[in-house]
Enzyme design. Structure first.
Site, PDB file in Angstrom:
ATOM      1  N   CYS A  72      38.067  29.687   2.435  1.00 26.83           N
ATOM      2  CA  CYS A  72      37.574  30.559   3.494  1.00 26.83           C
ATOM      3  C   CYS A  72      38.400  30.282   4.741  1.00 26.83           C
ATOM      4  CB  CYS A  72      36.099  30.229   3.734  1.00 26.83           C
ATOM      5  SG  CYS A  72      35.377  31.142   5.106  1.00 26.83           S
ATOM      6  N   CYS A 183      41.584  36.697   5.002  1.00 29.19           N
ATOM      7  CA  CYS A 183      40.196  36.432   4.652  1.00 29.19           C
ATOM      8  C   CYS A 183      40.194  36.521   3.135  1.00 29.19           C
ATOM      9  CB  CYS A 183      39.278  37.487   5.261  1.00 29.19           C
ATOM     10  SG  CYS A 183      37.607  37.446   4.570  1.00 29.19           S
TER      11      CYS A 183
HETATM   12  N1  DGL Z   1      35.916  34.730   3.020  1.00 25.70           N
HETATM   13  C1  DGL Z   1      35.836  34.261   4.373  1.00 25.70           C
HETATM   14  C2  DGL Z   1      37.237  34.053   4.961  1.00 25.70           C
HETATM   15  O1  DGL Z   1      38.186  33.802   4.234  1.00 25.70           O
HETATM   16  C3  DGL Z   1      34.975  34.983   5.383  1.00 25.70           C
HETATM   17  C4  DGL Z   1      33.826  35.839   5.001  1.00 25.70           C
HETATM   18  C5  DGL Z   1      32.663  35.770   5.984  1.00 25.70           C
HETATM   19  O2  DGL Z   1      32.741  36.330   7.093  1.00 25.70           O
HETATM   20  O3  DGL Z   1      31.691  35.111   5.624  1.00 25.70           O
HETATM   21  O4  DGL Z   1      37.421  34.089   6.150  1.00 25.70           O
END
Ligand code: DGL
Length: 262
Positions: A72, A183
């Site tokens: 993330c 993301c």
């Molecule tokens: N998948 C997460 C990232 O790589 C973010 C998703 C969220 O906002 O929870 O930033």
């Protein structure tokens, strides 16, 4: 032995999990989604730091990680130093792929597509200053795109019209030839994003971090006790989507559990 935990707020971490699974098929993988606190990209740094540390404490107690991948960008760009200070196991972070994007662009103009939190981070600005100081970077923060990726894995269709409000700023910058998907949710919409630009007669290269992260995990040389690793999925609250549950089973997850976070 050979336990790699791959942790995200939601299903975005699956894009990293798939790459790790492909490159390191003998390792046991645990995919952790903090669906109870999803989304991360709209939360303050303080709120996130508290939550992320609590989730990783639960992971440390229940999953015995040999390696933790923070799959993330939103979590990694705020919490990597403090996580590495608290925990002894190796921690691999996923941060915006600015450096590879800067190497690929022919026009010197790229877009950075991330959560609102990630586009504002000092860490992200530092990557731009270090690796893309001579490149124009258009930053777009969208939590709607995160929701659309979640919806797709729960069976919804994502249309061109859904993407217009998010991607139209790039329409006005015709020289942009590379988009950093900063993301982990966004590669789930790579086909839809590519189609959006094809329909506007543009060919844009999408860059994400998944393969580089999998190579990093492979380089850590975690030994495995098995020829084919098991895959477990863990959620911080009960999963309420049959479509997602079935999708996880199709991907090869043989166990789906709930993890309590104190
Ligand atoms: N998948 C997460 C990232 O790589 C973010 C998703 C969220 O906002 O929870 O930033």
């Amino acid at each position: 032995m050979g336990n790699v935990v791959i942790y995200d707020s939601g299903v975005g971490g699956l894009t990293i999990w798939e790459a790790v699974r492909r490159q390191c098929p003998t390792l046991h993988t645990v995919f952790v989604s903090d669906n109870q606190a999803f989304p991360y990209g709209t939360k303050s740094d303080g709120e996130l730091l508290d939550r992320i540390h609590r989730v990783v404490r639960s992971i440390a107690q229940s999953c015995a990680p040999d390696v933790l991948v923070v799959a993330c960008n939103t979590a990694s760009t705020v919490a990597l130093p403090s996580l590495r200070a608290e925990f002894d196991f190796p921690i691999v972070g996923v941060v915006p792929a600015i450096k590879p994007a800067a190497a690929v662009t022919k026009t010197g103009k790229i877009a950075l597509l991330a959560t609102p939190a990630t586009v504002q981070r000092a860490y992200t600005q530092q990557l731009i200053t270090e690796f893309a100081h001579n490149i124009d970077v258009l930053k777009i923060g969208s939590s709607r795109l995160v929701e659309l990726a979640e919806a797709k894995l729960r069976g919804a269709k994502v249309s061109d019209a859904d993407l217009v409000p998010i991607l139209s700023p790039i329409d006005n910058h015709s020289e942009i030839d590379v988009i950093v998907l900063a993301c982990t949710h966004f590669p789930l919409l790579a086909d839809e994003i590519t189609r959006y630009f094809h329909a506007r007669d543009r060919s844009i290269t999408l860059v994400d971090s998944a393969d580089a992260i999998a190579r990093r995990v492979a380089s850590l040389d975690v030994s495995s006790d098995s020829e084919i690793g098991q895959a477990m999925a863990v959620f911080t609250q009960q999963l309420n989507s049959d479509a997602l549950r079935n999708g996880l089973i199709d991907l090869g997850f043989n166990d789906i559990k709930v993890l309590d976070v104190d």
